[in-house]
Design a protein around this motif. Sequence first.
Motif, PDB file in Angstrom:
ATOM      1  N   GLN A 199       3.686  -2.604   6.476  1.00 53.94           N
ATOM      2  CA  GLN A 199       2.257  -2.625   6.227  1.00 53.94           C
ATOM      3  C   GLN A 199       1.962  -3.398   4.942  1.00 53.94           C
ATOM      4  O   GLN A 199       2.303  -2.972   3.836  1.00 53.94           O
ATOM      5  CB  GLN A 199       1.718  -1.203   6.087  1.00 53.94           C
ATOM      6  CG  GLN A 199       0.243  -1.107   5.729  1.00 53.94           C
ATOM      7  CD  GLN A 199      -0.652  -1.645   6.823  1.00 53.94           C
ATOM      8  OE1 GLN A 199      -0.693  -1.099   7.925  1.00 53.94           O
ATOM      9  NE2 GLN A 199      -1.383  -2.716   6.517  1.00 53.94           N
ATOM     10  N   LEU A 200       1.360  -4.574   5.082  1.00 55.93           N
ATOM     11  CA  LEU A 200       0.901  -5.307   3.913  1.00 55.93           C
ATOM     12  C   LEU A 200      -0.287  -4.577   3.292  1.00 55.93           C
ATOM     13  O   LEU A 200      -1.119  -4.011   4.007  1.00 55.93           O
ATOM     14  CB  LEU A 200       0.493  -6.721   4.306  1.00 55.93           C
ATOM     15  CG  LEU A 200       1.652  -7.717   4.505  1.00 55.93           C
ATOM     16  CD1 LEU A 200       1.223  -8.859   5.404  1.00 55.93           C
ATOM     17  CD2 LEU A 200       2.127  -8.241   3.158  1.00 55.93           C
ATOM     18  N   VAL A 201      -0.362  -4.599   1.968  1.00 57.70           N
ATOM     19  CA  VAL A 201      -1.405  -3.856   1.247  1.00 57.70           C
ATOM     20  C   VAL A 201      -2.275  -4.826   0.457  1.00 57.70           C
ATOM     21  O   VAL A 201      -1.781  -5.575  -0.388  1.00 57.70           O
ATOM     22  CB  VAL A 201      -0.784  -2.819   0.296  1.00 57.70           C
ATOM     23  CG1 VAL A 201      -1.874  -2.056  -0.450  1.00 57.70           C
ATOM     24  CG2 VAL A 201       0.124  -1.857   1.049  1.00 57.70           C
ATOM     25  N   HIS A 202      -3.561  -4.827   0.756  1.00 58.92           N
ATOM     26  CA  HIS A 202      -4.517  -5.671   0.043  1.00 58.92           C
ATOM     27  C   HIS A 202      -4.620  -5.257  -1.420  1.00 58.92           C
ATOM     28  O   HIS A 202      -4.466  -4.090  -1.778  1.00 58.92           O
ATOM     29  CB  HIS A 202      -5.904  -5.536   0.671  1.00 58.92           C
ATOM     30  CG  HIS A 202      -6.115  -6.393   1.879  1.00 58.92           C
ATOM     31  ND1 HIS A 202      -6.216  -7.761   1.817  1.00 58.92           N
ATOM     32  CD2 HIS A 202      -6.261  -6.056   3.190  1.00 58.92           C
ATOM     33  CE1 HIS A 202      -6.420  -8.246   3.022  1.00 58.92           C
ATOM     34  NE2 HIS A 202      -6.450  -7.245   3.885  1.00 58.92           N
ATOM     35  N   ASP A 203      -4.929  -6.233  -2.277  1.00 57.10           N
ATOM     36  CA  ASP A 203      -5.329  -5.923  -3.644  1.00 57.10           C
ATOM     37  C   ASP A 203      -6.773  -5.445  -3.695  1.00 57.10           C
ATOM     38  O   ASP A 203      -7.211  -4.849  -4.666  1.00 57.10           O
ATOM     39  CB  ASP A 203      -5.172  -7.152  -4.533  1.00 57.10           C
ATOM     40  CG  ASP A 203      -3.816  -7.176  -5.223  1.00 57.10           C
ATOM     41  OD1 ASP A 203      -3.097  -6.169  -5.152  1.00 57.10           O
ATOM     42  OD2 ASP A 203      -3.482  -8.215  -5.824  1.00 57.10           O
ATOM     43  N   LEU A 204      -7.530  -5.736  -2.654  1.00 62.16           N
ATOM     44  CA  LEU A 204      -8.919  -5.287  -2.576  1.00 62.16           C
ATOM     45  C   LEU A 204      -8.977  -3.754  -2.520  1.00 62.16           C
ATOM     46  O   LEU A 204      -7.972  -3.106  -2.179  1.00 62.16           O
ATOM     47  CB  LEU A 204      -9.579  -5.882  -1.333  1.00 62.16           C
ATOM     48  CG  LEU A 204      -9.600  -7.416  -1.250  1.00 62.16           C
ATOM     49  CD1 LEU A 204     -10.113  -7.867   0.114  1.00 62.16           C
ATOM     50  CD2 LEU A 204     -10.450  -7.993  -2.367  1.00 62.16           C
ATOM     51  N   PRO A 205     -10.139  -3.167  -2.819  1.00 65.57           N
ATOM     52  CA  PRO A 205     -10.245  -1.699  -2.775  1.00 65.57           C
ATOM     53  C   PRO A 205      -9.818  -1.085  -1.449  1.00 65.57           C
ATOM     54  O   PRO A 205      -9.374   0.066  -1.410  1.00 65.57           O
ATOM     55  CB  PRO A 205     -11.737  -1.462  -3.047  1.00 65.57           C
ATOM     56  CG  PRO A 205     -12.146  -2.626  -3.887  1.00 65.57           C
ATOM     57  CD  PRO A 205     -11.366  -3.791  -3.360  1.00 65.57           C
ATOM     58  N   VAL A 206      -9.913  -1.858  -0.356  1.00 70.12           N
ATOM     59  CA  VAL A 206      -9.506  -1.319   0.937  1.00 70.12           C
ATOM     60  C   VAL A 206      -8.037  -0.919   0.943  1.00 70.12           C
ATOM     61  O   VAL A 206      -7.601  -0.075   1.729  1.00 70.12           O
ATOM     62  CB  VAL A 206      -9.798  -2.344   2.060  1.00 70.12           C
ATOM     63  CG1 VAL A 206      -8.887  -3.565   1.933  1.00 70.12           C
ATOM     64  CG2 VAL A 206      -9.624  -1.711   3.429  1.00 70.12           C
ATOM     65  N   GLY A 207      -7.257  -1.520   0.027  1.00 63.46           N
ATOM     66  CA  GLY A 207      -5.837  -1.189  -0.032  1.00 63.46           C
ATOM     67  C   GLY A 207      -5.528   0.027  -0.880  1.00 63.46           C
ATOM     68  O   GLY A 207      -4.416   0.566  -0.810  1.00 63.46           O
ATOM     69  N   ASP A 208      -6.501   0.498  -1.680  1.00 61.71           N
ATOM     70  CA  ASP A 208      -6.223   1.583  -2.613  1.00 61.71           C
ATOM     71  C   ASP A 208      -5.812   2.866  -1.903  1.00 61.71           C
ATOM     72  O   ASP A 208      -4.900   3.570  -2.337  1.00 61.71           O
ATOM     73  CB  ASP A 208      -7.444   1.843  -3.494  1.00 61.71           C
ATOM     74  CG  ASP A 208      -7.761   0.682  -4.431  1.00 61.71           C
ATOM     75  OD1 ASP A 208      -6.899  -0.210  -4.568  1.00 61.71           O
ATOM     76  OD2 ASP A 208      -8.866   0.666  -5.008  1.00 61.71           O
ATOM     77  N   ALA A 209      -6.500   3.184  -0.814  1.00 56.44           N
ATOM     78  CA  ALA A 209      -6.195   4.432  -0.110  1.00 56.44           C
ATOM     79  C   ALA A 209      -4.815   4.404   0.525  1.00 56.44           C
ATOM     80  O   ALA A 209      -4.193   5.459   0.712  1.00 56.44           O
ATOM     81  CB  ALA A 209      -7.251   4.693   0.964  1.00 56.44           C
ATOM     82  N   MET A 210      -4.324   3.213   0.833  1.00 56.35           N
ATOM     83  CA  MET A 210      -3.016   3.115   1.465  1.00 56.35           C
ATOM     84  C   MET A 210      -1.886   3.544   0.533  1.00 56.35           C
ATOM     85  O   MET A 210      -0.838   4.012   0.999  1.00 56.35           O
ATOM     86  CB  MET A 210      -2.751   1.677   1.933  1.00 56.35           C
ATOM     87  CG  MET A 210      -3.519   1.260   3.160  1.00 56.35           C
ATOM     88  SD  MET A 210      -2.991  -0.387   3.716  1.00 56.35           S
ATOM     89  CE  MET A 210      -3.843  -0.477   5.295  1.00 56.35           C
ATOM     90  N   VAL A 211      -2.078   3.364  -0.768  1.00 56.95           N
ATOM     91  CA  VAL A 211      -0.988   3.608  -1.698  1.00 56.95           C
ATOM     92  C   VAL A 211      -1.114   4.958  -2.408  1.00 56.95           C
ATOM     93  O   VAL A 211      -0.434   5.208  -3.398  1.00 56.95           O
ATOM     94  CB  VAL A 211      -0.856   2.461  -2.722  1.00 56.95           C
ATOM     95  CG1 VAL A 211      -0.478   1.171  -2.017  1.00 56.95           C
ATOM     96  CG2 VAL A 211      -2.159   2.272  -3.511  1.00 56.95           C
TER      97      VAL A 211
END
Length: 321
Positions: A199-211
């Motif tokens: 799963q690639l993780v965006h630097d955008l806020p959309v990626g924050d919940a993933m981590v």
Amino acid sequence: MIGHRGAPAYRPEHTRASFELAVDQGADLIEPDVVLSRDGVLVVRHENELSLSTDVAEHPEFAGRRTTKVVDGLVCTGWFTEDFTHAELRTLRAVERMPELRPLNTAYDGRYGVLTLAEVVELARCRSTAERPVQVLAELKHPEYFAEVGMPMGALVAEELRRLGADGADGTVVVQAFDPGVLRDLRGRLGEDGPRLVQLVHDLPVGDAMVTPSGLREISTYAQGIAPSRERVLASGAEHGPGGGHLVAQAHAADLTVFCWTLRAENAFLPRHLRRGTAPEGLGDAVGDALALLALEVDGLISDSPDQAVRARTALTAQLV
């Protein structure tokens, strides 16, 4: 170590020469981006828009196909892979995508064509040995956009991996994407014994919940790894310190490997303390950049200069002996 589109610091990205050089420099995986032709062939380009990485603008027979589209919310004008058959794409030649930063690479403009995912897999298999296997880390680009135009990327990728005999967890192909939907689709189509998914993780806020811890646990239900940016990994390491609790440690606790994108040697891409000189195209301390990430125990570095990442790994190993 992972050759990002091959070794594009030295050869135009996604070309046979770039992938072969990455293997020669010690890359354990070579990473092509995957888009689709009009007839559903999986081809390797950074984007489905062709003008920056090929000579399509010099082909008068394709002048009428220049158009404007909205891809993942962004307006883009140019020529798009989904408007060309694979046979037509094979008439194009690759060019350096960042000539202002990598002028030496322009010497290779026009020498190489547009590859398919199947050709990259074949290249990796031909260069693999029992002592040093070479894997393919395929990034699926714009799956939601392609679905909107009637081209279901998950189904087409699953079908192609089966045809190539790369639909199992033998490690020949690893698949990554920013879109969790296409990864879940592949897991459903190919099963638990299918290829490893990242799963690639965006630097955008959309990626924050993933981590977050809960986000990482959710990812572990369909994937075996995550790939955050170098900036996200380093920021987490600085926040939590060397004692653990940072993003890499949390991912490992969720039984996820961590690949980190994207390392580049030019000053334009490096933090100020690692730059050497003032020229954007000048080369900075790429080995130091890699060492900082390896100190946080990432499992792989996605790099435009695989040799620099390998050099950092060798130096760190020597320190630990």
